[in-house]
Design a protein around this motif. Structure first.
Motif, PDB file in Angstrom:
ATOM      1  N   MET B  95       0.461  -8.244   0.334  1.00  0.00           N
ATOM      2  CA  MET B  95       0.072  -7.339   1.416  1.00  0.00           C
ATOM      3  C   MET B  95       0.636  -5.932   1.230  1.00  0.00           C
ATOM      4  N   PHE B  96       1.843  -5.842   0.683  1.00  0.00           N
ATOM      5  CA  PHE B  96       2.475  -4.536   0.503  1.00  0.00           C
ATOM      6  C   PHE B  96       2.668  -4.261  -0.974  1.00  0.00           C
ATOM      7  N   GLU B  97       2.226  -3.077  -1.391  1.00  0.00           N
ATOM      8  CA  GLU B  97       2.426  -2.679  -2.777  1.00  0.00           C
ATOM      9  C   GLU B  97       3.822  -2.088  -2.878  1.00  0.00           C
ATOM     10  N   THR B  98       4.819  -2.915  -3.131  1.00  0.00           N
ATOM     11  CA  THR B  98       6.183  -2.395  -3.188  1.00  0.00           C
ATOM     12  C   THR B  98       6.455  -1.854  -4.578  1.00  0.00           C
ATOM     13  N   LYS B  99       7.043  -0.663  -4.581  1.00  0.00           N
ATOM     14  CA  LYS B  99       7.280   0.000  -5.852  1.00  0.00           C
ATOM     15  C   LYS B  99       8.717  -0.251  -6.292  1.00  0.00           C
ATOM     16  N   GLY B 103      11.511  -4.242  -5.046  1.00  0.00           N
ATOM     17  CA  GLY B 103      10.413  -4.709  -4.207  1.00  0.00           C
ATOM     18  C   GLY B 103      10.502  -6.198  -3.907  1.00  0.00           C
ATOM     19  N   ASN B 134      -4.860  -7.374  -1.991  1.00  0.00           N
ATOM     20  CA  ASN B 134      -3.857  -6.918  -1.028  1.00  0.00           C
ATOM     21  C   ASN B 134      -4.332  -7.003   0.418  1.00  0.00           C
TER      22      ASN B 134
END
Lengths: 206, 160
Positions: B95-99, B103, B134
């Motif tokens: 769900m979240f594009e963590t960089k 992350g 996502n």
């Protein structure tokens, strides 16, 4: 370790969280008023320990679309912070920062999403500052990340992340009053269980 | 419209011949629809995590491994046969594009991998899949014919 699950917290420990919530909300209101250049007031927040379905009910419905900003905490405290923005909050931000309004979540452009991501980050940082200020604990923050999607799917992220530790979510709910508009503030503050115990120890309530 | 039976998170429901099993807003979780067309028995599981591990958790449907095993056991008790059963799965999103390295782990992907591994282990054929990406998915299965429908935000509905 005293606390094994969020719901194990006693009244004193919950009060400590509530205090962090109050200071955090105060910090956030100040930050919002500076960014939006509008007079911003706040209500005293409440702390809830909720199951997944209860948390959804408190905010909306599973398929309802919301925007959510996620930041990961690391360092002496590990966990995640998740701030949920609904349409009225989104428009209050977009009106002030970009002078525009949207009616559909689909209409959000990348530029607008990144403005929301930044506001979410500022609000989350306000709470994290309250947390580290009260406890003297150093907390590192990840780069914020935004999702615009179904509420149920978004809340499943903290549920799964902590699924091996707890079945509950910890939520700080309050209201911001911006230009006489009342905006709901829903923040999930989720330190992992060992971090929560460490916090309580630092606060002297364990 | 057929009767809807809601499947919650970490939950499983079965239906025979009539009714629609539905589970809302699968994010990193996975919905597993199992169907035996010979006896029109369908089941929908909503798992949250890949494996039970060392958790002494009573809720078997929270995990891919125990959830699939328990559902297959129950369906078999109702007369379903493994080699007739077909599986369709959806969910497992990030769900979240963590960089960056700090992350979140990609639980959705691990869920999908483990669900497929468990289906192979049980000898159940996977005939439909809509996983990854996502966004959240609402999944339903019609007990009359085993048809699965996937609804998402801003994308056309998928039938499989």
């Amino acid at each position: 370790m005293g606390i094994k699950n969020y719901e194990d917290m006693n009244a004193l420990e919950l009060d400590a969280i509530k205090e962090i919530g109050s200071i955090g909300t105060g910090n956030a209101a100040t930050a919002i008023s500076q960014v939006l250049r509008k007079k911003t007031k706040m209500s005293l927040p409440d702390v809830y320990i909720l199951g997944y379905n209860e948390a959804i009910e408190m905010i909306g419905t599973p398929e309802e679309i919301v925007a959510a900003v996620l930041v990961k905490m690391s360092g002496e405290i590990n966990g995640i912070m998740l701030f949920i923005l609904k349409m009225d909050f989104i428009n209050a931000v977009l009106e002030s920062v970009l002078s525009k309004e949207i009616s559909e979540y689909m209409d959000l452009t990348e530029m607008e999403k990144s403005a929301l991501e930044e506001i979410g980050n500022i609000i989350i940082s306000s709470y994290v500052n309250a947390l580290s200020g009260l406890t003297g604990v150093g907390i590192g923050l990840s780069i914020p990340s935004i999702a615009v999607n179904m509420l149920g799917g978004i809340l499943s992220v903290p549920m799964a992340e902590f699924g091996y530790e707890t079945d509950k979510l910890m939520m700080i709910n309050g209201k911001f009053i911006v230009d006489n508009k009342v905006l709901d503030s829903n923040l999930l503050m989720m330190p992992d269980i060992s971090s929560l115990n460490y916090l309580m120890h630092k606060l002297g309530v364990d | 419209m057929a009767k809807q039976i809601i499947v919650g998170i970490a939950d499983m429901k079965m239906a025979r011949r009539e009714g629609v099993l539905i589970t809302y807003a699968l994010g990193s979780c996975i919905g597993i629809a199992l169907y035996d067309p010979m006896i029109n028995l369908g089941a929908l599981i909503h798992i949250m995590l890949p494996e039970q591990g060392t958790m002494a958790d009573k809720n078997l449907y929270k995990y891919a491994d125990t959830g699939i095993r328990e559902t297959v056991r129950k369906m078999t008790a109702f007369g379903a046969v493994k080699n007739r059963m077909r599986a369709k799965i959806a969910g497992g999103a990030k769900m979240f594009e963590t960089k960056g390295s700090q992350g979140l782990g990609n639980i959705g992907d691990r869920n999908a991998q483990n669900v497929k591994k468990m289906l192979r282990e049980q000898g159940i054929r996977l005939v439909g899949e809509d996983t990854g990406a996502n966004y959240a998915r609402t999944m339903s299965i019609d007990a009359s014919d085993g048809k699965v429908t996937i609804k998402t935000f801003g994308r056309p509905e998928i039938t499989m």
